[in-house]
Design a protein around this motif. Structure first.
Motif, PDB file in Angstrom:
ATOM      1  N   GLY A  28     -15.270  -9.597  39.888  1.00 14.74           N
ATOM      2  CA  GLY A  28     -14.172 -10.029  40.994  1.00 14.74           C
ATOM      3  C   GLY A  28     -13.333 -10.946  40.063  1.00 14.74           C
ATOM      4  N   ILE A 102     -11.357  -7.927  56.386  1.00 17.45           N
ATOM      5  CA  ILE A 102     -10.741  -8.594  55.534  1.00 17.45           C
ATOM      6  C   ILE A 102     -11.603  -9.376  54.613  1.00 17.45           C
ATOM      7  CG2 ILE A 102      -9.270 -10.688  55.064  1.00 17.45           C
ATOM      8  CD1 ILE A 102      -7.544  -9.802  57.586  1.00 17.45           C
ATOM      9  N   ASP A 103     -12.675  -9.651  55.369  1.00 19.67           N
ATOM     10  CA  ASP A 103     -13.932 -10.427  54.699  1.00 19.67           C
ATOM     11  C   ASP A 103     -14.904 -10.741  55.491  1.00 19.67           C
ATOM     12  OD1 ASP A 103     -15.137 -11.531  52.362  1.00 19.67           O
ATOM     13  OD2 ASP A 103     -13.927 -13.356  52.326  1.00 19.67           O
ATOM     14  N   ASN A 119     -15.575 -14.939  50.333  1.00 21.15           N
ATOM     15  CA  ASN A 119     -16.136 -14.461  49.189  1.00 21.15           C
ATOM     16  C   ASN A 119     -15.314 -14.863  47.968  1.00 21.15           C
ATOM     17  OD1 ASN A 119     -18.534 -12.693  49.462  1.00 21.15           O
ATOM     18  ND2 ASN A 119     -17.451 -11.968  51.236  1.00 21.15           N
ATOM     19  N   THR A 122     -12.068 -12.449  47.231  1.00 21.50           N
ATOM     20  CA  THR A 122     -11.206 -12.151  48.282  1.00 21.50           C
ATOM     21  C   THR A 122     -10.605 -13.630  48.553  1.00 21.50           C
ATOM     22  OG1 THR A 122     -12.835 -12.378  49.819  1.00 21.50           O
ATOM     23  CG2 THR A 122     -11.919 -10.124  49.292  1.00 21.50           C
ATOM     24  N   THR A 125      -6.601 -13.944  48.857  1.00 24.88           N
ATOM     25  CA  THR A 125      -5.991 -13.107  49.664  1.00 24.88           C
ATOM     26  C   THR A 125      -6.293 -13.631  51.265  1.00 24.88           C
ATOM     27  OG1 THR A 125      -7.858 -11.565  49.585  1.00 24.88           O
ATOM     28  CG2 THR A 125      -5.500 -11.113  48.515  1.00 24.88           C
ATOM     29  N   ASP A 126      -7.597 -14.107  51.280  1.00 25.26           N
ATOM     30  CA  ASP A 126      -8.115 -14.663  52.535  1.00 25.26           C
ATOM     31  C   ASP A 126      -7.189 -15.947  52.959  1.00 25.26           C
ATOM     32  OD1 ASP A 126     -10.122 -12.699  52.483  1.00 25.26           O
ATOM     33  OD2 ASP A 126     -11.583 -14.348  52.509  1.00 25.26           O
ATOM     34  N   TRP A 129      -3.720 -15.177  54.098  1.00 27.43           N
ATOM     35  CA  TRP A 129      -3.848 -14.302  55.480  1.00 27.43           C
ATOM     36  C   TRP A 129      -4.086 -15.618  56.500  1.00 27.43           C
ATOM     37  CZ3 TRP A 129      -7.829 -13.784  59.343  1.00 27.43           C
ATOM     38  CH2 TRP A 129      -7.105 -13.112  60.209  1.00 27.43           C
ATOM     39  N   TYR A 253     -19.334  -7.347  50.831  1.00 30.65           N
ATOM     40  CA  TYR A 253     -18.041  -7.183  50.870  1.00 30.65           C
ATOM     41  C   TYR A 253     -17.339  -6.439  49.496  1.00 30.65           C
ATOM     42  CZ  TYR A 253     -13.278  -6.846  52.356  1.00 30.65           C
ATOM     43  OH  TYR A 253     -12.079  -6.378  52.609  1.00 30.65           O
ATOM     44  N   GLY A 254     -16.668  -5.283  49.722  1.00 34.41           N
ATOM     45  CA  GLY A 254     -16.171  -4.455  48.706  1.00 34.41           C
ATOM     46  C   GLY A 254     -17.135  -3.171  48.346  1.00 34.41           C
ATOM     47  N   ASN A 258     -14.640  -2.714  53.576  1.00 33.60           N
ATOM     48  CA  ASN A 258     -13.476  -3.408  52.898  1.00 33.60           C
ATOM     49  C   ASN A 258     -12.369  -3.357  54.122  1.00 33.60           C
ATOM     50  OD1 ASN A 258     -12.014  -0.710  53.333  1.00 33.60           O
ATOM     51  ND2 ASN A 258     -12.955  -0.376  51.177  1.00 33.60           N
ATOM     52  N   ASP A 259     -11.233  -3.675  53.875  1.00 35.15           N
ATOM     53  CA  ASP A 259     -10.111  -3.718  54.856  1.00 35.15           C
ATOM     54  C   ASP A 259      -9.699  -2.455  55.414  1.00 35.15           C
ATOM     55  OD1 ASP A 259      -8.630  -2.770  52.809  1.00 35.15           O
ATOM     56  OD2 ASP A 259      -7.299  -4.352  52.594  1.00 35.15           O
TER      57      ASP A 259
END
Length: 375
Positions: A28, A102-103, A119, A122, A125-126, A129, A253-254, A258-259
């Motif tokens: 990541g 999202i997470d 995480n 993320t 981006t978390d 948001w 996650y991922g 995921n989203d």
């Protein structure tokens, strides 16, 4: 040591990993140890004794202000009102307007504030948001505790100490945490003053074993890591972390979501509280998006290895593996999979591996917890 791109981020413990001969990989956007020689030894050490993991790439974010609780009621699908006491922790998800994940994260109540642990990949981006959602509230501020994140303060390192002997080892390595390590209940945390500054010790983890996660002032993280290893903790990398969490039936996650994923399809309905009139983000979408899959475990009966994205065939229809690996504890190949809703535990299904259909039996995860096989 493996070759990795040079533009990767590194945690404060990078030099310690390098000196210990870790095999380093891109995780990541972070240059992280996948193992220190033997992933299986690291896995088994965590199940039987104590493994220590660098999780400083994850991000703690403090949520402060009078509207902190109202804000978290809106953005977390689980209900933070379940946090009745100071120090209590709650696992939950951030959902988008279409109820995609999202997470996943842990929320800690640390009066008068809250702390999120999100995480690694993320985190940026978390935060974008979360800050966007925060504009709807009068008094809420997000303070990241990871040094690469905008507006961070007092950055933290993070170390997971996991295994049946983890708490005893913490007490010996850091005596000022001994009382908290003895008294804390599972899924509770405490912030303690130590010679290394304030350390948050949380009885949480990602292995299915007992233990704790330590949030440490970044400039003392190496000292704490060294003390834990001096007491006998086995440094463990991302490889063992993944096989341990999969045996414990924990989502990644991922990988498992995921989203674009409906949380109901990946076994996360228990983390979503739709009771009452609390209008969290994603709630209305969940009401119009019925569950399509049941999330269960598989154990391969034939020779082979289960991997993500392999197709599962059954008399009820098709499903898909989300995470698969060879289990060092069970000495069998195991997986988590999205399966047709009518699938039953004990049923035999076919997994398509290299154009062959191999037999697997459906089980209810977790596969292993507290050193014991459960399937």
């Amino acid at each position: 040591m493996s070759a990795v791109p040079t533009n990767l981020k590194r945690t404060i413990l990078f030099d310690a990993h390098h000196l210990a001969g870790a095999k380093l990989v891109d995780f990541g956007g972070w240059e992280m140890p996948v193992n220190y020689g033997s992933q299986i030894e690291e896995h088994l050490a965590t199940r039987t004794n104590c493994g220590v993991f660098d999780v400083s790439h994850m991000a703690a974010v403090d949520v402060i202000g009078k509207d902190a609780k109202a804000f978290l009621e809106k953005v977390v699908a689980n209900n933070v009102n379940k946090l009745k006491n100071n120090g209590q922790a709650l696992y939950g998800c951030l959902l988008n307007d279409e109820a995609g994940v999202i997470d996943d994260l842990i929320v800690y109540r640390l009066d008068p504030n809250y702390r999120l642990v999100i995480n690694a990949a993320t985190a940026h981006t978390d935060l974008e948001w979360l800050n966007k959602q925060a504009t709807s509230f009068q008094d809420v501020t997000l303070i990241p505790r990871r040094s690469d994140l905008i507006a961070n303060q007092n950055p933290q390192g993070m170390i997971a100490v996991q295994g049946p002997k983890a708490l005893e080892l913490i007490k010996k390595a850091i005596p000022s945490l001994a009382k908290a390590a003895s008294e804390l209940k599972s899924f509770h945390a405490s912030c303690e003053q130590t010679p290394f500054g304030e350390i948050m010790i949380a009885r949480t983890g990602y292995t299915g074993e007992d233990g704790a996660e330590l949030l440490v002032p970044v400039n003392h993280t190496v000292a704490i890591w060294d003390l834990l290893i001096a007491q006998g903790a086995q440094p463990a990398g991302l490889g063992a972390r993944d096989t341990l969490r999969l045996e414990a039936g924990m989502n990644l996650y991922g990988q498992d979501m995921n989203d674009q994923t409906n949380p109901l399809d990946v076994g996360l309905s228990w983390t979503i509280d739709r009771s009452g009139d609390r209008n969290f983000i994603g709630k209305s979408a969940l009401e119009r998006k019925p569950q399509k899959f049941i999330f269960l475990g598989l154990i391969l009966q034939d020779k082979g290895v289960l991997r993500a994205h392999q197709i599962v065939k059954s008399s009820k229809g098709e499903g898909e593996i989300t995470s698969g690996t060879f289990s060092p504890s069970l000495q069998k190949s195991i997986a988590l999979a999205k399966l047709p809703l009518a699938t039953e535990i004990g049923e035999t299904v076919k997994v398509v591996i290299r154009d062959k259909e191999l037999n697997a039996v459906v089980v209810k995860p977790p596969f292993v917890r507290h050193g014991k096989a459960l399937v």
